[in-house]
Design a protein around this motif. Structure first.
Motif, PDB file in Angstrom:
ATOM      1  N   ALA A 232       1.444  -9.872 -17.503  1.00  0.00           N
ATOM      2  CA  ALA A 232       2.194  -9.047 -18.560  1.00  0.00           C
ATOM      3  C   ALA A 232       1.573  -9.314 -20.124  1.00  0.00           C
ATOM      4  CB  ALA A 232       3.633  -9.270 -18.671  1.00  0.00           C
ATOM      5  N   GLY A 233       1.028 -10.543 -20.315  1.00  0.00           N
ATOM      6  CA  GLY A 233       0.639 -10.949 -21.664  1.00  0.00           C
ATOM      7  C   GLY A 233       1.895 -10.889 -22.691  1.00  0.00           C
ATOM      8  N   ILE A 238       9.615  -9.926 -22.388  1.00  0.00           N
ATOM      9  CA  ILE A 238      10.462  -8.838 -21.901  1.00  0.00           C
ATOM     10  C   ILE A 238      10.834  -8.642 -20.520  1.00  0.00           C
ATOM     11  CG2 ILE A 238      10.684  -6.521 -22.243  1.00  0.00           C
ATOM     12  CD1 ILE A 238       8.961  -6.440 -24.734  1.00  0.00           C
ATOM     13  N   TYR A 239       9.805  -8.900 -19.610  1.00  0.00           N
ATOM     14  CA  TYR A 239       9.869  -8.823 -18.120  1.00  0.00           C
ATOM     15  C   TYR A 239      10.832  -9.874 -17.477  1.00  0.00           C
ATOM     16  CZ  TYR A 239       6.346  -5.381 -18.388  1.00  0.00           C
ATOM     17  OH  TYR A 239       5.624  -4.173 -18.879  1.00  0.00           O
ATOM     18  N   HIS A 240      10.555 -11.014 -18.115  1.00  0.00           N
ATOM     19  CA  HIS A 240      11.254 -12.146 -17.776  1.00  0.00           C
ATOM     20  C   HIS A 240      12.852 -11.974 -18.072  1.00  0.00           C
ATOM     21  CE1 HIS A 240      11.418 -17.039 -17.182  1.00  0.00           C
ATOM     22  NE2 HIS A 240      12.166 -16.367 -16.710  1.00  0.00           N
ATOM     23  N   MET A 241      13.077 -11.737 -19.272  1.00  0.00           N
ATOM     24  CA  MET A 241      14.396 -11.484 -19.683  1.00  0.00           C
ATOM     25  C   MET A 241      15.124 -10.389 -18.915  1.00  0.00           C
ATOM     26  SD  MET A 241      16.474 -12.442 -22.326  1.00  0.00           S
ATOM     27  CE  MET A 241      17.899 -12.141 -23.280  1.00  0.00           C
ATOM     28  N   THR A 319       2.793   2.098 -19.906  1.00  0.00           N
ATOM     29  CA  THR A 319       2.528   0.926 -19.949  1.00  0.00           C
ATOM     30  C   THR A 319       2.990  -0.063 -18.835  1.00  0.00           C
ATOM     31  OG1 THR A 319       2.609   0.852 -22.522  1.00  0.00           O
ATOM     32  CG2 THR A 319       2.629  -1.333 -21.603  1.00  0.00           C
ATOM     33  N   PHE A 320       4.144   0.071 -18.364  1.00  0.00           N
ATOM     34  CA  PHE A 320       4.875  -0.541 -17.241  1.00  0.00           C
ATOM     35  C   PHE A 320       3.891  -0.282 -15.906  1.00  0.00           C
ATOM     36  CE2 PHE A 320       7.866  -1.190 -13.815  1.00  0.00           C
ATOM     37  CZ  PHE A 320       8.313  -2.519 -13.914  1.00  0.00           C
ATOM     38  N   GLU A 325      -0.237  -2.055 -12.015  1.00  0.00           N
ATOM     39  CA  GLU A 325      -1.437  -2.083 -11.297  1.00  0.00           C
ATOM     40  C   GLU A 325      -2.294  -3.491 -11.396  1.00  0.00           C
ATOM     41  OE1 GLU A 325      -5.336   0.873 -11.534  1.00  0.00           O
ATOM     42  OE2 GLU A 325      -3.554   1.179 -12.693  1.00  0.00           O
ATOM     43  N   ARG A 326      -2.526  -4.032 -12.651  1.00  0.00           N
ATOM     44  CA  ARG A 326      -2.870  -5.128 -12.647  1.00  0.00           C
ATOM     45  C   ARG A 326      -2.238  -6.296 -12.117  1.00  0.00           C
ATOM     46  NH1 ARG A 326      -3.061  -3.622 -18.295  1.00  0.00           N
ATOM     47  NH2 ARG A 326      -1.016  -4.374 -18.694  1.00  0.00           N
ATOM     48  N   ALA A 327      -0.853  -6.299 -11.669  1.00  0.00           N
ATOM     49  CA  ALA A 327      -0.321  -7.247 -10.942  1.00  0.00           C
ATOM     50  C   ALA A 327      -0.354  -7.267  -9.512  1.00  0.00           C
ATOM     51  CB  ALA A 327       1.041  -7.402 -11.254  1.00  0.00           C
ATOM     52  N   GLY A 328      -1.112  -5.864  -8.992  1.00  0.00           N
ATOM     53  CA  GLY A 328      -1.313  -5.538  -7.544  1.00  0.00           C
ATOM     54  C   GLY A 328      -0.017  -5.039  -6.961  1.00  0.00           C
ATOM     55  N   ILE A 329       0.961  -4.464  -7.744  1.00  0.00           N
ATOM     56  CA  ILE A 329       1.917  -3.905  -7.210  1.00  0.00           C
ATOM     57  C   ILE A 329       1.907  -2.444  -7.582  1.00  0.00           C
ATOM     58  CG2 ILE A 329       4.549  -3.721  -7.610  1.00  0.00           C
ATOM     59  CD1 ILE A 329       4.377  -6.395  -8.955  1.00  0.00           C
ATOM     60  N   LYS A 330       2.057  -1.616  -6.175  1.00  0.00           N
ATOM     61  CA  LYS A 330       2.114  -0.294  -6.146  1.00  0.00           C
ATOM     62  C   LYS A 330       3.324   0.400  -6.861  1.00  0.00           C
ATOM     63  CE  LYS A 330      -0.738   0.240  -2.089  1.00  0.00           C
ATOM     64  NZ  LYS A 330      -0.858   0.830  -0.751  1.00  0.00           N
TER      65      LYS A 330
END
Length: 525
Positions: A232-233, A238-241, A319-320, A325-330
């Motif tokens: 996520a960089g 934000i995602y963790h929260m 963006t999400f 896609e970078r995390a390998g999640i469809k």
């Protein structure tokens, strides 16, 4: 009784007109400049001059008030519309006399957009969320344009149905179609409450079926959530929260630093949610994990404003999707379930259920007032550990050591593992001598001191201690209290028929089971 008529006026008779009869009365026939023929009745005017009688283009209505006063009002070019309007006005006059407030004429002539503006102003005055009435205004304005509504009288089911059908054809979900219907229905009900309408014209419009969900979310697994945070960089926090608090996108966007209780003097790290930013307009307090607190402290500037936003911007859907896609999640799996930003809230609820958190506690963390939201809507049932839950149930049959079933699987040996050929199993009480000094086991069936079975298989002696004999039954004469049938193997893995010779003394002590045991040499415990 209401009636309609056309007012008349007198005009001079054209020079080329010819006398005739109309319904038995004197009339004239003439042709106008466009070549159209007309017949008009004649009547004497001022000074006794003969004139022809002409009618106005619009119809007028005539109705009587409850006090007997006759009212004459200009109507419409259409006779039927004028008759209906005359009947309505007469009914409203009677209702007014009975104490019922009638609909004012000015409201009927107002444009639908003007009613909408006053409706939005009232929603803003009573404190409804700006997002709510802003979206409602956008939807109603779209319907006004595409359905070509002018006044309230033009709002009809026939004009609305084609618009809803176009929405469905454009791929809108059933929920979206119903939201448009709710928006215009809210405006019509508001006009009804404020005596701007006699009835809601859209009250009986059929709603779309929402039982078939076309948009189903799924939750993230633990590994998928970790992968998302790794790639996520700058959006990691934000995602963790969102994954550990369940905050919605709008709530994260409006969160300020003074809402966080993360300093060392805070008794319990938490986030305070003002009623102005929550969906339910209710103030709430949520606990924070220590790992999340450390990240928030690291991200907080040295000189920060208490009213400064914790997250100046929240990633948009595009963006999400790129982060997924970078995390390998469809974004959409094979069954059509999708992962969007709100799926992070669903993931938290699913993890709480997997951890065995009580439902009431889960509802408090997710800020749900209806348990169905926690158990049905915001949960991914495919991630629940159902197999582990079944293993926690008690057995409905006897203990395995007391049940004999025919073998269909890998044999189960009770007691220490069998030693290699010619060797003693380390740690086995294989010695059958009283002083336990003998290193060569006996070849008798059952020792009187250690209760170990022995058998000579192709010249090699294997010792297996009988499991489950508690306490030891003593000598061979008294016999053990628990019977164990053991599988014996040769090096080739085949069954040895000699094992029957080994267990024959045991079978002789259980005559009632001899016929059952001897039916097949292969049994499991």
């Amino acid at each position: 009784m209401a009636s309609v008529f056309k007012p008349t006026y007198l005009r001079p008779i054209p020079s080329d007109a010819k006398p005739c009869k109309l319904r038995g009365q004197a009339a004239v026939r003439f042709t106008d400049h466009r070549g159209k023929e007309h017949i008009r009745l004649t009547r004497k005017g001022r000074g006794g001059k003969l004139m022809m009688v002409c009618e106005q283009g619009k119809w007028w209505m005539r109705y009587v008030l409850p006090d007997g006063t006759e009212k004459r009002v200009r109507g419409y070019p259409d006779q039927k519309a004028t008759e209906q309007e005359a009947d309505r006005r007469e009914r409203e006059a009677a209702a007014s006399a009975a104490g019922v407030i009638p609909v004012a004429d000015k409201y009927l002539k107002m444009k639908v957009g003007e009613h909408l503006e006053e409706f939005i102003s009232e929603l803003e005055r009573v404190g409804r969320a700006k997002k709510h009435y802003g979206l409602l205004q956008t939807r109603v304005n779209r319907m006004i344009d595409e359905c070509r509504w002018t006044t309230l009288g033009s709002v009809t089911p026939d004009s609305l149905s084609p618009f809803l059908s176009r929405l469905k054809q454009q791929g809108a979900a059933a929920k979206t179609v119903n939201e448009y219907l709710n928006a215009i229905g809210g405006l019509m009900n508001w006009c009804l409450r404020n005596r701007r309408l006699v009835a809601n014209p859209l009250a009986f419009v059929a709603r779309a079926d929402q039982t078939r969900k076309t948009y189903v979310r799924r939750g993230l697994t633990v590994n998928e959530a970790r992968n998302l945070l790794e790639v996520a960089g700058p959006r990691r926090l934000i995602y963790h929260m969102a994954l550990r608090t369940g905050l919605r996108r709008s709530e994260l966007k409006q969160l300020v630093w003074e809402d966080l209780r993360i300093d060392s003097d805070a008794p319990v790290p938490s986030v305070r949610l003002p009623a102005t930013i929550t969906k339910a307009r209710r103030a709430d307090v949520l606990p924070l994990r220590q790992d999340l607190v450390h990240e928030l402290l690291s991200a907080r500037p040295m000189k920060y404003h208490p009213r400064g936003h914790v997250f100046p911007s929240v990633p948009k859907m595009e963006t999400f999707k790129q982060d997924l896609e970078r995390a390998g999640i469809k974004h959409k799996d094979a069954s059509g379930r999708v992962v969007d930003f709100h799926a992070l809230r669903l993931t938290l609820n699913t993890e709480l259920h997997r951890a065995g958190v009580p439902l009431r506690t889960t509802m408090e963390i997710l800020r749900h007032t209806d348990p169905r939201l926690s158990t049905e809507t915001y949960i991914d049932a495919s991630l629940l550990n159902t197999s582990a839950a079944m293993d926690t149930l008690p057995s409905l049959i006897d203990e395995p050591s007391k049940v004999l079933t025919k073998s269909t699987s890998t044999p189960v040996l009770f007691g220490p593992a069998l030693a290699q050929e010619g060797e003693m199993a380390e740690g086995d009480d294989a010695c059958c001598c009283a002083d336990h000094q003998c290193k060569k086991p006996q070849k008798t069936g059952l020792s009187c001191t250690t209760h170990a079975f022995s058998a000579d298989v192709t010249g090699s002696t294997y010792m297996v201690e009988a499991a489950g004999i508690e306490p030891a039954s003593g000598c061979q004469a008294s016999g053990p209290s628990t019977w164990v049938v053991i599988r014996l193997f040769s090096k080739s893995g085949r069954w040895m028929t000699g094992c029957l010779d080994f267990i024959s003394p045991l079978l002789s002590r259980r005559p009632r089971q001899r016929s059952t045991w001897s039916a097949s040499p292969i049994y499991d415990v």
